[in-house]
Design a protein around this motif. Structure first.
Motif, PDB file in Angstrom:
ATOM      1  N   LEU A  17       0.833  -1.208   0.000  1.00  0.00           N
ATOM      2  CA  LEU A  17       0.000   0.000   0.000  1.00  0.00           C
ATOM      3  C   LEU A  17       0.864   1.253   0.000  1.00  0.00           C
ATOM      4  N   LEU A  18       1.890   1.276   0.843  1.00  0.00           N
ATOM      5  CA  LEU A  18       2.748   2.459   0.928  1.00  0.00           C
ATOM      6  C   LEU A  18       3.545   2.657  -0.357  1.00  0.00           C
ATOM      7  N   GLY A  19       3.949   1.560  -0.988  1.00  0.00           N
ATOM      8  CA  GLY A  19       4.665   1.659  -2.260  1.00  0.00           C
ATOM      9  C   GLY A  19       3.776   2.239  -3.356  1.00  0.00           C
ATOM     10  N   ALA A  20       2.513   1.800  -3.393  1.00  0.00           N
ATOM     11  CA  ALA A  20       1.573   2.334  -4.372  1.00  0.00           C
ATOM     12  C   ALA A  20       1.336   3.825  -4.123  1.00  0.00           C
ATOM     13  N   ALA A  21       1.226   4.196  -2.848  1.00  0.00           N
ATOM     14  CA  ALA A  21       1.006   5.604  -2.499  1.00  0.00           C
ATOM     15  C   ALA A  21       2.217   6.455  -2.882  1.00  0.00           C
ATOM     16  N   LYS A  22       3.405   5.975  -2.563  1.00  0.00           N
ATOM     17  CA  LYS A  22       4.611   6.738  -2.896  1.00  0.00           C
ATOM     18  C   LYS A  22       4.726   6.943  -4.401  1.00  0.00           C
ATOM     19  N   GLU A  23       4.402   5.907  -5.170  1.00  0.00           N
ATOM     20  CA  GLU A  23       4.477   6.015  -6.630  1.00  0.00           C
ATOM     21  C   GLU A  23       3.540   7.100  -7.147  1.00  0.00           C
ATOM     22  N   GLU A  24       2.321   7.143  -6.638  1.00  0.00           N
ATOM     23  CA  GLU A  24       1.356   8.140  -7.090  1.00  0.00           C
ATOM     24  C   GLU A  24       1.723   9.545  -6.616  1.00  0.00           C
ATOM     25  N   PHE A  25       2.168   9.656  -5.370  1.00  0.00           N
ATOM     26  CA  PHE A  25       2.535  10.977  -4.845  1.00  0.00           C
ATOM     27  C   PHE A  25       3.813  11.499  -5.500  1.00  0.00           C
ATOM     28  N   THR A  26       4.600  10.618  -6.079  1.00  0.00           N
ATOM     29  CA  THR A  26       5.793  11.034  -6.814  1.00  0.00           C
ATOM     30  C   THR A  26       5.425  11.514  -8.215  1.00  0.00           C
ATOM     31  N   LYS A  27       4.505  10.837  -8.845  1.00  0.00           N
ATOM     32  CA  LYS A  27       4.129  11.167 -10.224  1.00  0.00           C
ATOM     33  C   LYS A  27       3.314  12.456 -10.317  1.00  0.00           C
ATOM     34  N   TYR A  28       2.457  12.684  -9.339  1.00  0.00           N
ATOM     35  CA  TYR A  28       1.478  13.759  -9.451  1.00  0.00           C
ATOM     36  C   TYR A  28       1.525  14.698  -8.247  1.00  0.00           C
ATOM     37  N   SER A  29       0.995  15.900  -8.448  1.00  0.00           N
ATOM     38  CA  SER A  29       0.831  16.809  -7.319  1.00  0.00           C
ATOM     39  C   SER A  29      -0.202  16.219  -6.373  1.00  0.00           C
ATOM     40  N   ILE A  38      -4.476   4.521  -6.118  1.00  0.00           N
ATOM     41  CA  ILE A  38      -3.636   3.932  -5.071  1.00  0.00           C
ATOM     42  C   ILE A  38      -4.248   2.628  -4.578  1.00  0.00           C
ATOM     43  N   ILE A  39      -5.556   2.658  -4.320  1.00  0.00           N
ATOM     44  CA  ILE A  39      -6.264   1.479  -3.822  1.00  0.00           C
ATOM     45  C   ILE A  39      -6.186   0.342  -4.840  1.00  0.00           C
ATOM     46  N   LYS A  40      -6.353   0.698  -6.109  1.00  0.00           N
ATOM     47  CA  LYS A  40      -6.296  -0.315  -7.176  1.00  0.00           C
ATOM     48  C   LYS A  40      -4.915  -0.954  -7.243  1.00  0.00           C
ATOM     49  N   LYS A  41      -3.863  -0.125  -7.211  1.00  0.00           N
ATOM     50  CA  LYS A  41      -2.495  -0.651  -7.285  1.00  0.00           C
ATOM     51  C   LYS A  41      -2.143  -1.483  -6.060  1.00  0.00           C
ATOM     52  N   ALA A  42      -2.709  -1.117  -4.911  1.00  0.00           N
ATOM     53  CA  ALA A  42      -2.423  -1.845  -3.676  1.00  0.00           C
ATOM     54  C   ALA A  42      -3.212  -3.150  -3.600  1.00  0.00           C
ATOM     55  N   GLY A  43      -4.232  -3.293  -4.452  1.00  0.00           N
ATOM     56  CA  GLY A  43      -5.016  -4.510  -4.463  1.00  0.00           C
ATOM     57  C   GLY A  43      -5.918  -4.677  -3.254  1.00  0.00           C
ATOM     58  N   ILE A  44      -6.458  -3.554  -2.763  1.00  0.00           N
ATOM     59  CA  ILE A  44      -7.348  -3.606  -1.598  1.00  0.00           C
ATOM     60  C   ILE A  44      -8.672  -2.933  -1.958  1.00  0.00           C
ATOM     61  N   SER A  45      -9.663  -3.134  -1.119  1.00  0.00           N
ATOM     62  CA  SER A  45     -10.950  -2.484  -1.336  1.00  0.00           C
ATOM     63  C   SER A  45     -10.931  -1.088  -0.717  1.00  0.00           C
ATOM     64  N   ARG A  46     -11.867  -0.263  -1.162  1.00  0.00           N
ATOM     65  CA  ARG A  46     -11.965   1.084  -0.606  1.00  0.00           C
ATOM     66  C   ARG A  46     -12.311   1.022   0.888  1.00  0.00           C
ATOM     67  N   GLY A  47     -13.179   0.071   1.241  1.00  0.00           N
ATOM     68  CA  GLY A  47     -13.544  -0.094   2.639  1.00  0.00           C
ATOM     69  C   GLY A  47     -12.344  -0.459   3.495  1.00  0.00           C
ATOM     70  N   SER A  48     -11.476  -1.323   2.959  1.00  0.00           N
ATOM     71  CA  SER A  48     -10.268  -1.711   3.698  1.00  0.00           C
ATOM     72  C   SER A  48      -9.357  -0.507   3.906  1.00  0.00           C
ATOM     73  N   PHE A  49      -9.228   0.332   2.842  1.00  0.00           N
ATOM     74  CA  PHE A  49      -8.370   1.508   2.977  1.00  0.00           C
ATOM     75  C   PHE A  49      -8.812   2.372   4.145  1.00  0.00           C
ATOM     76  N   TYR A  50     -10.117   2.621   4.240  1.00  0.00           N
ATOM     77  CA  TYR A  50     -10.608   3.501   5.297  1.00  0.00           C
ATOM     78  C   TYR A  50     -10.576   2.847   6.678  1.00  0.00           C
ATOM     79  N   MET A  51     -10.296   1.562   6.709  1.00  0.00           N
ATOM     80  CA  MET A  51     -10.010   0.914   7.992  1.00  0.00           C
ATOM     81  C   MET A  51      -8.571   1.202   8.421  1.00  0.00           C
ATOM     82  N   TYR A  52      -7.727   1.578   7.442  1.00  0.00           N
ATOM     83  CA  TYR A  52      -6.304   1.823   7.714  1.00  0.00           C
ATOM     84  C   TYR A  52      -5.998   3.312   7.915  1.00  0.00           C
TER      85      TYR A  52
END
Length: 209
Positions: A17-29, A38-52
């Motif tokens: 998850l953190l790797g997917a986030a870093k990649e997106e935050f590096t590419k874009y403002s 980010i959620i798609k690249k991390a392979g998790i559901s949106r509900g799971s993300f908001y649990m984290y």
């Protein structure tokens, strides 16, 4: 901070998850980063993300905090290697930090952090907070027997000055792509200026100047 649910995840899942986030935050403002991507690249559901995490902002600052915490762990390790000798430890640590900054993936991410101007002041505040939180632990490792009474009294200010020198010189790697050895030499000279001061030892005492 992320939730305990995230912190209890296997390290591999956290890093994905953190790797997917870093990649997106590096590419874009920051504003252009898609949480859905980010959620798609991390392979998790949106509900799971908001649990984290509460949202994109908390995830973003957690990444920044991780960088800062890793930096202070490296500084602590370097202080131990240098047996608490403050200025040699600062030089050795900054040399390691510059190598880290010069790696393209790290340089690009840190540049993007600086470019996110809406968050720059908050990022700076977080840096200062981490510095102050880490200060007491690090201070116990530092040998101050050769410092003047004045330097011992205002030691925290000295540390903050060194920190600002490191940040300013790091920007030269991030933005101007200057050579590591040139930046490191300049930093060493600036550190020497802090260590030795600006007046010759045979000059009159500053109290009477």
């Amino acid at each position: 901070m992320p939730s305990d649910t995230f912190l209890r995840l296997p390290l591999e899942k956290q890093e994905k998850l953190l790797g997917a986030a870093k990649e997106e935050f590096t590419k874009y403002s920051y504003d252009s980063v898609s949480l859905n991507q980010i959620i798609k690249k991390a392979g998790i559901s949106r509900g799971s993300f908001y649990m984290y995490f509460k949202g994109k902002e908390e995830l973003y600052f957690y990444l920044i905090d991780r960088y800062l915490s890793q930096g202070f762990l490296l500084l602590e390790e370097t202080l131990r290697e240098q047996k608490g000798n403050f200025f040699p430890a600062c030089n050795a640590f900054f040399a390691k930090a510059l190598v880290f900054c010069s790696l393209e993936e790290n340089r690009a991410f840190m540049k993007r952090i600086i470019e996110n101007t809406n968050f720059y002041e908050e990022s700076a505040q977080r840096k200062r907070k981490v510095v102050l939180q880490s200060f007491e632990r690090l201070e116990k490792l530092i040998q101050k027997k050769d410092f003047t009474p004045l330097a011992q009294k205002h030691f925290k200010i000295l540390c903050m000055q060194v920190f600002h020198l490191m940040m300013r010189n790091s920007f030269r790697i991030l933005h101007q792509k200057e050579k590591v050895d040139v930046v490191l030499q300049d930093f060493s000279e600036q550190l020497l200026l802090l260590k030795d001061g600006v007046c010759r030892k045979d000059d009159v005492d500053v109290k009477t100047a």
